[in-house]
Write a protein that holds these residues in place. Structure first.
Motif, mmCIF file in Angstrom:
data_model
loop_
_atom_site.group_PDB
_atom_site.id
_atom_site.type_symbol
_atom_site.label_atom_id
_atom_site.label_comp_id
_atom_site.label_asym_id
_atom_site.label_seq_id
_atom_site.Cartn_x
_atom_site.Cartn_y
_atom_site.Cartn_z
ATOM 1 N N VAL A 1 15.963 -98.879 -42.993
ATOM 2 C CA VAL A 1 14.556 -98.862 -43.394
ATOM 3 C C VAL A 1 14.438 -98.346 -44.822
ATOM 4 C CG1 VAL A 1 12.262 -97.975 -42.866
ATOM 5 C CG2 VAL A 1 13.857 -98.481 -41.014
ATOM 6 N N GLU A 2 13.660 -99.023 -45.620
ATOM 7 C CA GLU A 2 13.473 -98.643 -47.019
ATOM 8 C C GLU A 2 11.980 -98.673 -47.350
ATOM 9 O OE1 GLU A 2 14.584 -100.439 -51.440
ATOM 10 O OE2 GLU A 2 15.974 -100.714 -49.771
ATOM 11 N N GLY A 3 11.535 -97.692 -48.140
ATOM 12 C CA GLY A 3 10.119 -97.683 -48.489
ATOM 13 C C GLY A 3 9.793 -96.631 -49.525
ATOM 14 N N SER A 4 8.517 -96.295 -49.619
ATOM 15 C CA SER A 4 8.041 -95.301 -50.578
ATOM 16 C C SER A 4 7.525 -94.068 -49.840
ATOM 17 C CB SER A 4 6.927 -95.892 -51.452
ATOM 18 O OG SER A 4 5.861 -96.361 -50.643
ATOM 19 N N ILE B 1 13.598 -93.242 -56.055
ATOM 20 C CA ILE B 1 13.254 -92.697 -57.367
ATOM 21 C C ILE B 1 11.736 -92.684 -57.542
ATOM 22 C CG2 ILE B 1 15.393 -93.429 -58.503
ATOM 23 C CD1 ILE B 1 13.810 -95.813 -59.660
ATOM 24 N N GLY B 2 11.286 -91.818 -58.436
ATOM 25 C CA GLY B 2 9.915 -91.894 -58.927
ATOM 26 C C GLY B 2 8.851 -91.147 -58.170
ATOM 27 N N ALA B 3 9.157 -90.605 -57.001
ATOM 28 C CA ALA B 3 8.117 -89.925 -56.230
ATOM 29 C C ALA B 3 7.896 -88.519 -56.788
ATOM 30 C CB ALA B 3 8.497 -89.843 -54.766
ATOM 31 N N ASN B 4 6.649 -88.128 -56.911
ATOM 32 C CA ASN B 4 6.332 -86.746 -57.270
ATOM 33 C C ASN B 4 5.015 -86.348 -56.625
ATOM 34 O OD1 ASN B 4 4.148 -87.348 -59.323
ATOM 35 N ND2 ASN B 4 5.878 -88.366 -60.301
ATOM 36 N N ALA B 5 4.805 -85.039 -56.530
ATOM 37 C CA ALA B 5 3.658 -84.526 -55.789
ATOM 38 C C ALA B 5 3.188 -83.212 -56.385
ATOM 39 C CB ALA B 5 4.018 -84.339 -54.314
ATOM 40 N N SER B 6 1.960 -82.844 -56.070
ATOM 41 C CA SER B 6 1.399 -81.572 -56.521
ATOM 42 C C SER B 6 0.868 -80.800 -55.318
ATOM 43 C CB SER B 6 0.278 -81.796 -57.538
ATOM 44 O OG SER B 6 -0.806 -82.477 -56.929
ATOM 45 N N VAL B 7 0.697 -79.485 -55.510
ATOM 46 C CA VAL B 7 0.316 -78.604 -54.412
ATOM 47 C C VAL B 7 -1.147 -78.206 -54.526
ATOM 48 C CG1 VAL B 7 0.753 -76.374 -53.321
ATOM 49 C CG2 VAL B 7 2.654 -77.703 -54.243
ATOM 50 N N ASN C 1 -0.471 -83.211 -52.417
ATOM 51 C CA ASN C 1 -0.926 -84.532 -52.833
ATOM 52 C C ASN C 1 0.240 -85.348 -53.397
ATOM 53 O OD1 ASN C 1 -3.609 -84.012 -52.209
ATOM 54 N ND2 ASN C 1 -4.090 -83.284 -54.275
ATOM 55 N N ILE C 2 0.347 -86.583 -52.958
ATOM 56 C CA ILE C 2 1.343 -87.484 -53.516
ATOM 57 C C ILE C 2 0.763 -88.099 -54.788
ATOM 58 C CG2 ILE C 2 2.784 -89.520 -53.126
ATOM 59 C CD1 ILE C 2 3.440 -87.121 -51.361
ATOM 60 N N ILE C 3 1.345 -87.817 -55.932
ATOM 61 C CA ILE C 3 0.878 -88.359 -57.213
ATOM 62 C C ILE C 3 1.461 -89.746 -57.437
ATOM 63 C CG2 ILE C 3 0.877 -88.008 -59.716
ATOM 64 C CD1 ILE C 3 1.080 -85.005 -59.167
ATOM 65 N N ASN C 4 2.749 -89.903 -57.141
ATOM 66 C CA ASN C 4 3.420 -91.191 -57.287
ATOM 67 C C ASN C 4 4.283 -91.408 -56.045
ATOM 68 O OD1 ASN C 4 5.076 -93.396 -58.009
ATOM 69 N ND2 ASN C 4 4.960 -92.858 -60.178
ATOM 70 N N THR C 5 4.110 -92.544 -55.366
ATOM 71 C CA THR C 5 4.835 -92.791 -54.118
ATOM 72 C C THR C 5 6.304 -93.132 -54.335
ATOM 73 O OG1 THR C 5 4.178 -95.125 -54.126
ATOM 74 C CG2 THR C 5 2.744 -93.574 -52.950
ATOM 75 N N GLY C 6 6.680 -93.516 -55.550
ATOM 76 C CA GLY C 6 8.064 -93.872 -55.817
ATOM 77 C C GLY C 6 8.481 -95.130 -55.074
ATOM 78 N N SER C 7 9.790 -95.384 -55.025
ATOM 79 C CA SER C 7 10.294 -96.570 -54.336
ATOM 80 C C SER C 7 11.766 -96.392 -53.986
ATOM 81 C CB SER C 7 10.126 -97.820 -55.225
ATOM 82 O OG SER C 7 10.893 -97.675 -56.424
ATOM 83 N N GLY C 8 12.214 -97.203 -53.050
ATOM 84 C CA GLY C 8 13.634 -97.252 -52.714
ATOM 85 C C GLY C 8 14.146 -96.133 -51.829
#
Length: 201
Positions: free
Chosen positions: A27-30, A57-63, A176-183
């Motif tokens: 399974v692959e996703g964001s 890659i690419g996922a980031n989040a804030s608190v 909060n998820i700022i960027n969901t990223g991928s892969g």
């Protein structure tokens, strides 16, 4: 779509002639969300979320922080052995970790019952932490920092009393998820151990 990477779908292989085949779903996703299991306690600064692993890659989040009240209760009566009486002792003990900072300002509450001798209901004091379960009280911040002029507890009270933090405590409320990223992947592989050298890195 809409599968959970942590709990991927199960694969069933069926044929009227074959048997014993098995497989794992790749399974692959964001990144969709981060659930807060424990919000922590008494943060001085907002924590930083780091997302790693899973080959993505690419996922980031804030608190998102929130403020909560904090209090710890104790049985003020003699049989509990939690209140130490006299000028050489004068301690208050708790059955669980009190979580007060050393020199923190607190409010003493009796829940309408008889106060411990030497303390005044709804008055503020400063704690000196003797251990995670025991404190002494002082009338000024400087005394608490220095560990001197402890408020002398002269008699036991009645019932369960409370020490409540004067200031609210900062904890993690949500992320909060700022960027969901991928892969990001859940890819399980199995193989026979025969022929594998565990001595080589």
């Amino acid at each position: 779509e809409d599968y959970d990477v942590i709990n991927p779908p199960e694969i069933s292989i069926y044929d009227v002639n074959g048997y014993n085949a098995s497989a794992y779903a790749h399974v692959e996703g964001s990144l969709e969300r981060i659930d807060v299991i424990d919000g922590g306690f008494d943060y001085v600064e907002d924590p930083i979320v780091t997302i790693s692993g899973g080959n993505g890659i690419g996922a980031n989040a804030s608190v998102n922080m929130k403020l909560i009240d904090h209090e710890s209760s104790f049985n003020s009566e003699s049989p509990s052995a939690l209140v130490g009486i006299g000028s050489t002792v004068s301690t208050i003990g708790f059955g669980t970790y009190h979580k007060f900072r050393n020199s923190e300002r607190i409010i003493y509450k009796t829940n309408g019952q008889t106060a411990v001798g030497g303390l005044s209901t709804d008055s503020s004091y400063y704690v000196s932490t003797i251990s995670p379960y025991v404190v002494k009280l002082h009338k000024t911040l400087d005394d608490a920092v220095s560990g001197i002029n402890t408020v002398v507890l002269s008699s036991y009270g009645i019932g369960n009393h409370i020490l409540q933090s004067y200031n609210k405590k900062s904890v993690v409320g949500s992320i909060n998820i700022i960027n969901t990223g991928s892969g990001y992947e859940n890819k399980k592989r199995t193989l026979q151990s025969s022929g594998i050298s565990t001595a080589l890195s």
